[in-house]
Design an enzyme around this catalytic site. Structure first.
Site, mmCIF file in Angstrom:
data_model
loop_
_atom_site.group_PDB
_atom_site.id
_atom_site.type_symbol
_atom_site.label_atom_id
_atom_site.label_comp_id
_atom_site.label_asym_id
_atom_site.label_seq_id
_atom_site.Cartn_x
_atom_site.Cartn_y
_atom_site.Cartn_z
ATOM 1 N N ARG A 162 0.630 -1.227 -0.224
ATOM 2 C CA ARG A 162 -0.134 -0.059 0.133
ATOM 3 C C ARG A 162 0.811 1.269 -0.002
ATOM 4 O O ARG A 162 0.609 2.217 -0.622
ATOM 5 C CB ARG A 162 -0.986 -0.066 1.304
ATOM 6 C CG ARG A 162 -1.683 1.402 1.224
ATOM 7 C CD ARG A 162 -2.830 1.089 2.464
ATOM 8 N NE ARG A 162 -3.441 -0.102 2.431
ATOM 9 C CZ ARG A 162 -4.247 -0.550 3.283
ATOM 10 N NH1 ARG A 162 -4.168 -0.162 4.710
ATOM 11 N NH2 ARG A 162 -5.295 -1.683 2.947
ATOM 12 N N TYR A 163 1.782 1.262 0.776
ATOM 13 C CA TYR A 163 2.856 2.494 0.893
ATOM 14 C C TYR A 163 4.084 1.954 0.198
ATOM 15 O O TYR A 163 4.583 0.764 0.200
ATOM 16 C CB TYR A 163 3.070 2.626 2.426
ATOM 17 C CG TYR A 163 1.893 2.844 3.333
ATOM 18 C CD1 TYR A 163 1.204 4.062 3.342
ATOM 19 C CD2 TYR A 163 1.679 1.954 3.958
ATOM 20 C CE1 TYR A 163 0.128 4.229 4.161
ATOM 21 C CE2 TYR A 163 0.454 1.979 5.025
ATOM 22 C CZ TYR A 163 -0.434 3.296 4.897
ATOM 23 O OH TYR A 163 -1.318 3.389 5.755
ATOM 24 N N CYS A 175 -3.297 -19.333 13.450
ATOM 25 C CA CYS A 175 -3.122 -18.515 14.418
ATOM 26 C C CYS A 175 -3.328 -19.417 15.798
ATOM 27 O O CYS A 175 -4.091 -20.414 15.549
ATOM 28 C CB CYS A 175 -4.185 -17.301 14.697
ATOM 29 S SG CYS A 175 -3.924 -15.971 13.679
ATOM 30 N N CYS A 179 -8.562 -14.476 17.873
ATOM 31 C CA CYS A 179 -9.084 -13.317 19.052
ATOM 32 C C CYS A 179 -10.495 -12.907 18.454
ATOM 33 O O CYS A 179 -10.797 -12.490 17.153
ATOM 34 C CB CYS A 179 -8.058 -12.356 18.870
ATOM 35 S SG CYS A 179 -6.375 -12.898 18.916
ATOM 36 N N CYS A 182 -10.666 -9.882 15.889
ATOM 37 C CA CYS A 182 -9.398 -9.542 15.013
ATOM 38 C C CYS A 182 -9.968 -9.161 13.559
ATOM 39 O O CYS A 182 -11.205 -9.342 13.288
ATOM 40 C CB CYS A 182 -9.069 -11.423 14.535
ATOM 41 S SG CYS A 182 -7.894 -11.204 13.159
ATOM 42 N N ARG A 184 -8.955 -9.736 10.722
ATOM 43 C CA ARG A 184 -8.906 -10.634 9.586
ATOM 44 C C ARG A 184 -9.715 -11.978 9.915
ATOM 45 O O ARG A 184 -9.472 -12.941 9.267
ATOM 46 C CB ARG A 184 -7.490 -11.322 9.057
ATOM 47 C CG ARG A 184 -6.714 -9.680 8.724
ATOM 48 C CD ARG A 184 -5.191 -10.203 8.246
ATOM 49 N NE ARG A 184 -4.651 -8.957 7.997
ATOM 50 C CZ ARG A 184 -3.589 -8.660 8.563
ATOM 51 N NH1 ARG A 184 -3.042 -9.317 9.480
ATOM 52 N NH2 ARG A 184 -2.895 -7.173 8.254
ATOM 53 N N ASP A 343 -11.197 -1.913 14.485
ATOM 54 C CA ASP A 343 -11.834 -1.841 13.088
ATOM 55 C C ASP A 343 -13.261 -2.269 13.034
ATOM 56 O O ASP A 343 -13.517 -3.138 13.959
ATOM 57 C CB ASP A 343 -10.759 -2.609 12.239
ATOM 58 C CG ASP A 343 -9.539 -2.140 12.212
ATOM 59 O OD1 ASP A 343 -9.227 -0.904 12.265
ATOM 60 O OD2 ASP A 343 -8.440 -2.986 12.028
ATOM 61 N N LYS A 387 -3.465 4.892 8.924
ATOM 62 C CA LYS A 387 -3.601 5.276 10.214
ATOM 63 C C LYS A 387 -3.525 6.761 10.284
ATOM 64 O O LYS A 387 -2.827 7.596 9.929
ATOM 65 C CB LYS A 387 -2.499 4.609 11.108
ATOM 66 C CG LYS A 387 -2.333 3.341 11.033
ATOM 67 C CD LYS A 387 -1.269 2.701 11.915
ATOM 68 C CE LYS A 387 -1.141 1.117 11.694
ATOM 69 N NZ LYS A 387 -0.602 0.674 10.282
#
Ligand code: SF4
Length: 450
Positions: A162-163, A175, A179, A182, A184, A343, A387
């Site tokens: 992206r950057y 994982c 969580c 999460c 994702r 998110d 961000k």
């Protein structure tokens, strides 16, 4: 339902684990998810003093040699609601609800992390991160599957670019724990994949051809689920790319399975530095002696450890919880780096807090504790916006020459704002121009100079 009243079939966990360990030793390919097994134990007779950690309540028969073996922990993750119900009091109706949730968003908790949960507290902050909630479904229409639009910036499978100077490399979707918050969690249903050698080659090739890339972030699924040898084979290739200056690893292993941070891993990371490790403690109770030792091993190997926590309702959404967490992090020499607004991911709405809550937390910390203990509160914007840091507003008014500021005690201060300099003027030229000691000096400054 009280735990003491739960009647479970007792089984010889130790015996069955011996055979499990043997089969693992015969097959050292840790990147394949080890088999899933059930662990149960008799919950009676536990002295109340041990409620803080339930290892001896739930896993009494497991010797330290297995408990401290990350492969044992990984193989014995709790992945079915029936297993979970052996540890956490769940009514038949709750179990049915959780089964429905787990069909969409699977369950996976390591025995170690499970042992941090107080099973008698439905609002336990550790439990909220690991145990599914029916609200993942009832509020499941809110939010987006891929709020950060990572698919859009994926240049080859597993590589998000992206950057210009950074790339994100996702080597697996496996994982140690799922969580509940999460970003994702959309990936959890994909059944556990590890990037093939050809896919890794394509990622490395892309990075080699883009000379602006100086920072590679290896993140999750959790990259430390790969064997150390497999991880090293990729990291050493990255190291051969001259323009890659630093490698960052994003992992929750120090929190949910600190036994993974063993000497072999640490010496491997030390060989290929500079490697930075970002982890994800959300609550002070996660900072156990095992977690502290894992971080210490990393630090002694020259791997700086930063923490990126996520602000979660009922977990850490108070000044007190965040301050306690950040102080505990500093005590183990882990820097509180980011505090993320959760998110807007489908299935996490019940854990999200209003943005104001995060700003108020930062405001409640600033000035009351060392700046080193205060993370940067950020929103990761949807649609690849990146961000954005959010701060309390301390500027009450501003004119050309002055700012009116409030401090953490709500006291008001006037602060003289130095005049802007023309581009060609250096401060020395302004203060000591040829022929005049005070020419060009702003009026207030000239008065001060006398
Ligand atoms: S370890 Fe990270 S990637 Fe894996 S489920 Fe937890 S938050 Fe998601």
């Amino acid at each position: 339902m009280k735990m003491a009243s739960v009647k479970l079939k007792r089984q010889s966990v130790f015996e069955s684990e011996k055979s499990c360990l043997e089969s693992c030793n015969n097959n050292d390919s840790e990147e394949d998810p080890p088999g899933k097994r059930s662990i149960s134990d008799d919950l009676d007779d536990e002295p109340p003093s041990r409620i803080a950690t339930t290892r001896y309540r739930f896993f009494r028969d497991i010797p330290d040699s297995l408990w401290n073996d990350w492969k044992w922990q990984f193989r014995n993750r709790i992945t079915r609601v029936e297993q979970l119900a052996q540890f956490i009091p769940l009514s038949t109706e709750e179990q049915a609800q959780l089964r429905l949730v787990a069909m969409r968003y699977p369950l996976s908790v390591t025995p170690y992390y499970l042992s941090l949960i107080n099973p008698d507290d439905p609002d336990d902050p550790i439990r909220k991160q690991a145990i599914p909630s029916p609200m993942e479904m009832t509020m499941g229409s809110m939010g987006l599957e891929d709020p950060l639009d990572e698919k859009k910036d994926t240049v080859v499978p597993g590589l998000v670019h992206r950057y210009p100077d950074r790339v994100l490399l996702v080597l697996t979707d496996i994982c140690p724990m799922f969580c509940r918050h999460c970003t994702r969690k959309r990936e959890w249903r994909n059944g556990g994949w590890v990037r093939s050698p050809a896919e890794v080659e394509a990622m490395l090739d892309h990075i080699s051809r883009h000379k602006a890339v100086r920072d590679v972030i290896i993140s999750g699924g959790d990259p430390l689920t790969l064997s150390t040898g497999h991880l090293e084979s990729i990291i050493s290739r990255l190291r051969k790319i001259k323009h890659v200056e630093i490698i960052r690893i994003g992992t929750r292993f120090p929190v949910v399975l600190p036994q993974r941070i063993d000497n072999e891993l640490c010496s491997t990371l030390a060989k290929h530095g500079p490697i930075w490790l970002n982890t994800h403690f959300n609550h002070a109770r996660e900072i156990t002696p095992e977690a502290a030792e894992a971080c210490d091993r990393l630090l002694r190997s020259g791997v700086p450890v930063n923490n990126q926590s996520v602000l979660l309702r009922g977990v850490n959404d108070s000044v007190e919880a965040q301050t306690t967490l950040c102080h505990a992090l500093l005590r183990i020499k882990v820097r509180p780096y980011y505090l993320f607004q959760c998110d807007e991911v489908q299935g996490t709405e019940h854990l999200r807090t209003p943005v104001e809550a995060g700003i108020k937390i930062i405001e409640g910390m600033r000035g009351h504790t060392s700046g080193l203990a205060i993370p940067t509160f950020v929103i990761d914007l949807p649609q690849s916006g990146g961000k954005v840091p959010l701060q309390p507003n301390y500027v009450l008014a501003q004119t050309e020459g002055e700012l009116v500021l409030r401090n953490y005690e709500e006291r008001v201060f006037h602060y003289r704002n130095p005049a802007k300099l023309a581009r060609t003027e250096s401060p020395a030229e302004v203060l000591c121009p040829a022929g005049s000691a005070t020419a060009n000096v702003p009026q207030e400054a000239a008065a001060t100079l006398g």
